[in-house]
Design a protein around this motif. Structure first.
Motif, PDB file in Angstrom:
ATOM      1  N   GLU A   1      45.567  50.719  21.914  1.00  0.00           N
ATOM      2  CA  GLU A   1      45.222  52.107  21.631  1.00  0.00           C
ATOM      3  C   GLU A   1      45.202  52.979  22.883  1.00  0.00           C
ATOM      4  OE1 GLU A   1      41.591  52.135  19.461  1.00  0.00           O
ATOM      5  OE2 GLU A   1      42.442  51.135  17.689  1.00  0.00           O
ATOM      6  N   THR A   2      44.756  52.421  24.002  1.00  0.00           N
ATOM      7  CA  THR A   2      44.710  53.203  25.234  1.00  0.00           C
ATOM      8  C   THR A   2      46.116  53.573  25.712  1.00  0.00           C
ATOM      9  OG1 THR A   2      44.612  51.139  26.507  1.00  0.00           O
ATOM     10  CG2 THR A   2      42.523  52.241  26.007  1.00  0.00           C
ATOM     11  N   LEU A   3      47.109  52.762  25.339  1.00  0.00           N
ATOM     12  CA  LEU A   3      48.488  53.067  25.712  1.00  0.00           C
ATOM     13  C   LEU A   3      49.082  54.128  24.802  1.00  0.00           C
ATOM     14  CD1 LEU A   3      51.175  52.590  27.184  1.00  0.00           C
ATOM     15  CD2 LEU A   3      51.598  50.664  25.640  1.00  0.00           C
ATOM     16  N   VAL A   4      49.023  53.907  23.495  1.00  0.00           N
ATOM     17  CA  VAL A   4      49.672  54.841  22.565  1.00  0.00           C
ATOM     18  C   VAL A   4      49.027  56.223  22.603  1.00  0.00           C
ATOM     19  CG1 VAL A   4      50.473  53.000  21.051  1.00  0.00           C
ATOM     20  CG2 VAL A   4      48.247  54.062  20.604  1.00  0.00           C
ATOM     21  N   SER A   5      47.777  56.282  22.975  1.00  0.00           N
ATOM     22  CA  SER A   5      47.106  57.588  23.015  1.00  0.00           C
ATOM     23  C   SER A   5      47.577  58.447  24.181  1.00  0.00           C
ATOM     24  CB  SER A   5      45.586  57.398  23.103  1.00  0.00           C
ATOM     25  OG  SER A   5      45.230  56.758  24.311  1.00  0.00           O
ATOM     26  N   ARG A   6      48.215  57.842  25.193  1.00  0.00           N
ATOM     27  CA  ARG A   6      48.674  58.594  26.355  1.00  0.00           C
ATOM     28  C   ARG A   6      50.150  58.950  26.300  1.00  0.00           C
ATOM     29  NH1 ARG A   6      45.064  54.900  29.162  1.00  0.00           N
ATOM     30  NH2 ARG A   6      46.777  53.435  29.472  1.00  0.00           N
ATOM     31  N   LEU A   7      50.912  58.290  25.433  1.00  0.00           N
ATOM     32  CA  LEU A   7      52.359  58.459  25.424  1.00  0.00           C
ATOM     33  C   LEU A   7      52.788  59.853  24.978  1.00  0.00           C
ATOM     34  CD1 LEU A   7      53.643  55.037  24.018  1.00  0.00           C
ATOM     35  CD2 LEU A   7      53.693  55.854  26.378  1.00  0.00           C
ATOM     36  N   VAL A   8      53.797  60.371  25.689  1.00  0.00           N
ATOM     37  CA  VAL A   8      54.457  61.627  25.325  1.00  0.00           C
ATOM     38  C   VAL A   8      55.841  61.329  24.752  1.00  0.00           C
ATOM     39  CG1 VAL A   8      55.373  63.792  26.240  1.00  0.00           C
ATOM     40  CG2 VAL A   8      53.186  62.921  27.077  1.00  0.00           C
ATOM     41  N   HIS A   9      56.455  60.249  25.221  1.00  0.00           N
ATOM     42  CA  HIS A   9      57.811  59.874  24.817  1.00  0.00           C
ATOM     43  C   HIS A   9      57.825  58.389  24.460  1.00  0.00           C
ATOM     44  CE1 HIS A   9      62.373  60.129  25.431  1.00  0.00           C
ATOM     45  NE2 HIS A   9      62.154  58.832  25.310  1.00  0.00           N
ATOM     46  N   LEU A  10      58.222  58.073  23.226  1.00  0.00           N
ATOM     47  CA  LEU A  10      58.291  56.674  22.778  1.00  0.00           C
ATOM     48  C   LEU A  10      59.618  56.436  22.077  1.00  0.00           C
ATOM     49  CD1 LEU A  10      57.071  53.875  22.321  1.00  0.00           C
ATOM     50  CD2 LEU A  10      55.984  54.761  20.245  1.00  0.00           C
ATOM     51  N   ASP A  11      60.388  55.490  22.600  1.00  0.00           N
ATOM     52  CA  ASP A  11      61.688  55.167  22.018  1.00  0.00           C
ATOM     53  C   ASP A  11      61.711  53.687  21.632  1.00  0.00           C
ATOM     54  OD1 ASP A  11      64.341  54.841  21.310  1.00  0.00           O
ATOM     55  OD2 ASP A  11      65.133  55.989  22.998  1.00  0.00           O
TER      56      ASP A  11
ATOM     57  N   GLY B   1      56.148  46.645  10.263  1.00  0.00           N
ATOM     58  CA  GLY B   1      55.927  47.187  11.597  1.00  0.00           C
ATOM     59  C   GLY B   1      55.743  48.690  11.579  1.00  0.00           C
ATOM     60  N   ALA B   2      56.520  49.380  10.711  1.00  0.00           N
ATOM     61  CA  ALA B   2      56.404  50.830  10.619  1.00  0.00           C
ATOM     62  C   ALA B   2      55.026  51.236  10.085  1.00  0.00           C
ATOM     63  CB  ALA B   2      57.502  51.379   9.704  1.00  0.00           C
ATOM     64  N   LYS B   3      54.508  50.486   9.100  1.00  0.00           N
ATOM     65  CA  LYS B   3      53.192  50.804   8.530  1.00  0.00           C
ATOM     66  C   LYS B   3      52.091  50.619   9.572  1.00  0.00           C
ATOM     67  CE  LYS B   3      54.454  49.558   3.776  1.00  0.00           C
ATOM     68  NZ  LYS B   3      54.274  48.588   2.668  1.00  0.00           N
ATOM     69  N   ARG B   4      52.171  49.552  10.361  1.00  0.00           N
ATOM     70  CA  ARG B   4      51.149  49.325  11.372  1.00  0.00           C
ATOM     71  C   ARG B   4      51.207  50.408  12.458  1.00  0.00           C
ATOM     72  NH1 ARG B   4      48.111  44.909  12.715  1.00  0.00           N
ATOM     73  NH2 ARG B   4      48.368  44.484  10.493  1.00  0.00           N
ATOM     74  N   LEU B   5      52.412  50.805  12.793  1.00  0.00           N
ATOM     75  CA  LEU B   5      52.576  51.867  13.787  1.00  0.00           C
ATOM     76  C   LEU B   5      52.007  53.184  13.255  1.00  0.00           C
ATOM     77  CD1 LEU B   5      53.860  52.264  16.619  1.00  0.00           C
ATOM     78  CD2 LEU B   5      55.950  53.006  15.452  1.00  0.00           C
ATOM     79  N   SER B   6      52.228  53.446  11.984  1.00  0.00           N
ATOM     80  CA  SER B   6      51.745  54.698  11.391  1.00  0.00           C
ATOM     81  C   SER B   6      50.218  54.776  11.379  1.00  0.00           C
ATOM     82  CB  SER B   6      52.285  54.843   9.962  1.00  0.00           C
ATOM     83  OG  SER B   6      51.712  53.869   9.099  1.00  0.00           O
ATOM     84  N   GLU B   7      49.565  53.619  11.282  1.00  0.00           N
ATOM     85  CA  GLU B   7      48.098  53.593  11.249  1.00  0.00           C
ATOM     86  C   GLU B   7      47.485  54.065  12.570  1.00  0.00           C
ATOM     87  OE1 GLU B   7      47.151  49.603  10.266  1.00  0.00           O
ATOM     88  OE2 GLU B   7      47.920  49.723   8.201  1.00  0.00           O
ATOM     89  N   LYS B   8      48.238  53.980  13.659  1.00  0.00           N
ATOM     90  CA  LYS B   8      47.738  54.379  14.969  1.00  0.00           C
ATOM     91  C   LYS B   8      48.213  55.772  15.396  1.00  0.00           C
ATOM     92  CE  LYS B   8      45.702  50.455  15.495  1.00  0.00           C
ATOM     93  NZ  LYS B   8      44.217  50.356  15.517  1.00  0.00           N
ATOM     94  N   MET B   9      48.934  56.452  14.517  1.00  0.00           N
ATOM     95  CA  MET B   9      49.482  57.750  14.908  1.00  0.00           C
ATOM     96  C   MET B   9      48.422  58.826  15.071  1.00  0.00           C
ATOM     97  SD  MET B   9      53.181  57.955  13.007  1.00  0.00           S
ATOM     98  CE  MET B   9      54.561  57.018  13.680  1.00  0.00           C
ATOM     99  N   ALA B  10      47.268  58.608  14.476  1.00  0.00           N
ATOM    100  CA  ALA B  10      46.181  59.573  14.658  1.00  0.00           C
ATOM    101  C   ALA B  10      45.730  59.638  16.118  1.00  0.00           C
ATOM    102  CB  ALA B  10      45.001  59.215  13.754  1.00  0.00           C
TER     103      ALA B  10
END
Length: 438
Positions: free
Chosen positions: A339-349, A359-368
C-alpha cells in the motif's frame, strides 16, 4: 590600409548582423561560415598575399564574443569542417553543439587538433556523427585541455571497445564531468571494463548513459564494482543491453551505494526472477529513486514479488514500468498489497503481461489509495469483462487519472466490458486519453 578596408567591408556586410542572430538563435551557422570564407578568399586573392584562412580567424576576434555555437550540416567536406573549426579557434567558447553533422573520424581529428583553444568549454555534443574508434582516439589525446568540461555527449556513433579504451585513458583530465552519454554505440563488455577502471576518477558524475551498447554480464559486473565510488550519480541508463541475472546480481551490490540515484533504467535486458530478487536487495537502499523502468525483461510473478517486498522502502518512487515481463495475477496481487508503494505512484505500466480477472480485481481494491496516479496502462493482458467492471469501480476513486490504456484485453465474449468501462467513465469524469480498443 586597402586590405583592412576590404576586410571591414566584408565584416560589416556578412558578419555583423548574421552573427548577432547566430549568437541568439544559432540556426544559420553552417551556411554563414562557408559563405564568409568564400567572400574572404575572393577579396584576399585580389589584395592580400598571405593565408586567407589565418586572416579570417584573426578577423573574428574583432567582431564580437561568441560563447555558444550550434551547427547542423550533414554535408561537410573534411576540408570545410577543418576550416570551420579553425574559424572558431579564438572564440571564447563555452558551449559547442556539433550533433548530426556527419563529421566522422576526420572531423573528430580536426576538432582535437584545435581543442587546446577551447579551454573554457563546458558543453560538447558530438552525437550522431559517425565517429569511430580512430576519431575517439584522436579526441582523447587532447582531453588534457578540457579541464572545465561538464557535459560530453558521444552517443549515436560507431565507437567500439577500442574507442572506449582510448576515452577511458583520457578521463583523468575530465574530473569535473557531470554528464556522460555513450549510448547507441558498441563498446561491449571489454569497453565497459576499460571505462569502469577510470570512471571513479570522475567524482561528480551525475548522469551516465550506456544504453544500446551490447553490454553483457561481465560488463555489468565491473560496473557494479565501481558504482560504490560514484556517490553523486542521479541518472543511470543501462537499457537495451544483454545483462542477465548474474550481471544484475553483481551490479545490484554497487547500486546499493547510490542513495542519490533518481532514475534507473534497466529495460530491454535479460533479467529473470533471480535477477529481480538481487535487484530488489539493491534498490532498497536507493532512497532517492523516483523513476524505475524494468520493462521488456522476464521477471515473472516471483520477480514482481521480490521487487514489491523491497519497493515499499522507496518513499520517492513515482514512476514504475513493469511492462513486458510475463507477470500474472499472483504478481499483480503482491504489488497491490504494498500500500505504501501504490499510494505514491503517479505512473504505473503493467501492459503486455498476463493479468486476468483475479489480478485486475485485486488491483482495483487498492485503487482508493492511488490518489496521485495520473497514468495507468493495463493494455495487452487477458482481463475479461468482470475484471473490467471491477477496475471501473476502482478507477472512480482515482481523482487525478488522465491517461488510461485498456486496449487489447479479453473483452470479446459475454457482456462487453469495454462498453461498460467507457460508459461509466464517461459519466463520472473525462480522461484526456483513453484507449479501450479490443
Amino acid at each position: 590600409m586597402t586590405e583592412v578596408k576590404v576586410l571591414h567591408k566584408i565584416q560589416k556586410q556578412h558578419i555583423s548582423r548574421p552573427f548577432i542572430n547566430v549568437a541568439h538563435n544559432l540556426p544559420y551557422l553552417s551556411f554563414i561560415f562557408p559563405y564568409i570564407r568564400n567572400q574572404l578568399h575572393r577579396s584576399c586573392s585580389e589584395t592580400i598575399d598571405f593565408d586567407c584562412d589565418e586572416l579570417f580567424v584573426h578577423s573574428l576576434t574583432g567582431v564580437m564574443e561568441i560563447a555558444e555555437v550550434t551547427v547542423r550540416n550533414e554535408r561537410w567536406t573534411d576540408k570545410d569542417f577543418k576550416g570551420f573549426i579553425e574559424g572558431l579557434n579564438y572564440l571564447n567558447l563555452k558551449f559547442l553543439d556539433l550533433r548530426r553533422n556527419n563529421i566522422g573520424d576526420a572531423g573528430a581529428k580536426s576538432l582535437s587538433e584545435r581543442m587546446r583553444s577551447f579551454s573554457e568549454l563546458t558543453f560538447l555534443d558530438l552525437s550522431h556523427n559517425n565517429i569511430g574508434d580512430k576519431g575517439v582516439e584522436s579526441f582523447s589525446e587532447e582531453t588534457g585541455s578540457m579541464l572545465r568540461l561538464l557535459h560530453l555527449d558521444l552517443s549515436h556513433n560507431k565507437i567500439g571497445y577500442r574507442g572506449a579504451k582510448s576515452l577511458a585513458e583520457g578521463m583523468g583530465s575530465m574530473g569535473g564531468l557531470t554528464h556522460l552519454d555513450l549510448s547507441h554505440n558498441n563498446i561491449e563488455d571489454r569497453g565497459t571494463e576499460s571505462l569502469s577502471e577510470r570512471l571513479w576518477l570522475i567524482h561528480g558524475l551525475r548522469y551516465l548513459d550506456l544504453s544500446h551498447n551490447n553490454i553483457g554480464d561481465k560488463g555489468a559486473e565491473v560496473l557494479g564494482e565501481v558504482m560504490s565510488l560514484m556517490h553523486e550519480l542521479t541518472h543511470l541508463d543501462l537499457s537495451h543491453n544483454k545483462i542477465g541475472d548474474s550481471g544484475i546480481e553483481s551490479l545490484s551490490e554497487g547500486l546499493s551505494f547510490l542513495d542519490e540515484l533518481e532514475r534507473l533504467d534497466l529495460s530491454h535486458n535479460n533479467i529473470e526472477d533471480r535477477g529481480a530478487m538481487s535487484l530488489g536487495e539493491g534498490i532498497m537502499y536507493m532512497i532517492g529513486l523516483h523513476y524505475l523502468d524494468i520493462s521488456h525483461n522476464k521477471i515473472g510473478d516471483r520477480g514482481a514479488r521480490s521487487l514489491s517486498d523491497r519497493a515499499w522502502l522507496l518513499q520517492r518512487l513515482t514512476h514504475l514500468d513493469l511492462s513486458h515481463n510475463k507477470i500474472g495475477d499472483s504478481g499483480a496481487e503482491t504489488l497491490s498489497e504494498v500500500e505504501t508503494l501504490v499510494s505514491r505512484l503517479v505512473h504505473l505500466d503493467l501492459s503486455h503481461n498476463n493479468l486476468r480477472d483475479r489480478g485486475a480485481k485485486r488491483l482495483s481494491e487498492k485503487m482508493a489509495l492511488m490518489l496521485r496516479l495520473t497514468y495507468l496502462d493495463l493494455s495487452h493482458n487477458n482481463i475479461g469483462w468482470s475484471g473490467a467492471e471491477k477496475l471501473c469501480e476502482g478507477m472512480m476513486k482515482i481523482p487525478e487519472l488522465t491517461h488510461l490504456n485498456f486496449s487489447n484485453n479479453n473483452l470479446k465474449s459475454g457482456q462487453c466490458g469495454a462498453e461498460i468501462l467507457a460508459e461509466v467513465l464517461k459519466l463520472e469524469y473525462e480522461l484526456s486519453h483513453i484507449d479501450l480498443v479490443t
